[in-house]
Design an enzyme around this catalytic site. Sequence first.
Site, PDB file in Angstrom:
ATOM      1  N   GLY A  12       0.827  -1.214   0.000  1.00 35.64           N
ATOM      2  CA  GLY A  12       0.000   0.000   0.000  1.00 35.64           C
ATOM      3  C   GLY A  12       0.853   1.253   0.000  1.00 35.64           C
ATOM      4  O   GLY A  12       1.960   1.245   0.531  1.00 35.64           O
ATOM      5  N   GLY A  17       3.491   7.530   3.292  1.00 40.85           N
ATOM      6  CA  GLY A  17       4.630   6.673   2.953  1.00 40.85           C
ATOM      7  C   GLY A  17       4.094   5.377   2.395  1.00 40.85           C
ATOM      8  O   GLY A  17       3.071   5.369   1.710  1.00 40.85           O
ATOM      9  N   ASP A 133      -9.334  10.881  10.617  1.00 38.61           N
ATOM     10  CA  ASP A 133      -9.150  10.455   9.220  1.00 38.61           C
ATOM     11  C   ASP A 133      -9.837   9.102   8.986  1.00 38.61           C
ATOM     12  O   ASP A 133      -9.270   8.192   8.371  1.00 38.61           O
ATOM     13  CB  ASP A 133      -7.662  10.363   8.877  1.00 38.61           C
ATOM     14  CG  ASP A 133      -7.432  10.359   7.360  1.00 38.61           C
ATOM     15  OD1 ASP A 133      -6.309  10.042   6.924  1.00 38.61           O
ATOM     16  OD2 ASP A 133      -8.393  10.642   6.615  1.00 38.61           O
TER      17      ASP A 133
END
Length: 304
Positions: A12, A17, A133
């Site tokens: 991913g 990052g 988030d």
Amino acid sequence: MARQIQLLTCVGKGRYGEVWKGKWQGELVAVKVFASRDEQSWARETEIYNTVLLRHSNILGYIASDMTSRNSETQMWLVSYYHPNGSLFEFLQRRELDKNLMLKLCLTAANGIAHLHTDILGTCGKNAIAHRDIKSKNILVKDDLSCCIADLGLAVTHSPTEDKIVIPKHNHRVGTKRYMPPEVLEETLNTYSFECFKQADVYSFALVLWEIARRCVCGGIVEEAKPPFYDVVNYDPSFEEMRKVVAVDGYRPVIPNRWSSDPSLSLVVKIMKESWCEHPHSRLTIHRVKKTLMKAMDQLAPDV
Ligand SMILES: Cc1cccc(C2=C(c3ccc4ncccc4n3)CNN2)n1
């Protein structure tokens, strides 16, 4: 620590990052490798995971943090359990759900967020945490098909005794625009009220419930996996685009008629509508969301 980990494949990429599948002492682990510009997120997530009592079946299992200098570059790693099913976003792309699994995914994700939102008093308690988030890419699906919450790099903590809110400083990272509530898009969220951060999480979670419900087959019908607002904004919507759609026009994801004629789906619809409403104080708490989902699960006739 880092030296003992063998990175296998990249599973991913995010703004923070990359996430790698790794091997450590014969075990599969997930390794999040931060870009050096994102030291704040690495430090914040490390700080949050080192909060006592954050171990919970619906929060991503943390193993370690590591900072090493590799050829004059600072390398920051976070290591966690590895979940082969990947994120809820990916899981929904490739799987259709029956009602039981649909409710299980909703309930276990809600349970993880409820654990974050709860402050546990006492010496080894935990402060309340708001995620900031929440989205289907930040939720992982475990082997037993329950969810766990990941990506705590933006989290805000609240200490009830000192009534102090800790917001990560200079953390230029803000949540994901697509999942931002109207008060964040209008920049009217009161950052001095911890309640507001929890209410913002509930709005974002309502959008995740919509993503999950679409994949539930009932009456032989199912919708294809789509991100919220796929029908009104393009791939990487701007802040302004989202503000127009969500805050100005008050637009919300479309609820297919079929959902309202099914007892389980109509309960999830009721939760969505009372969680993505424009006024934050009118939204359900995550605890109420949990209770309603538990009721829906109990009402679901056991598969004979
Ligand atoms: C704290 C930490 C360590 C390692 C990875 C992660 C993380 C993610 C993660 C964790 C485990 C995974 N397992 C399999 C596939 C993807 C994964 N992503 C997704 N967002 N953050 N977080």
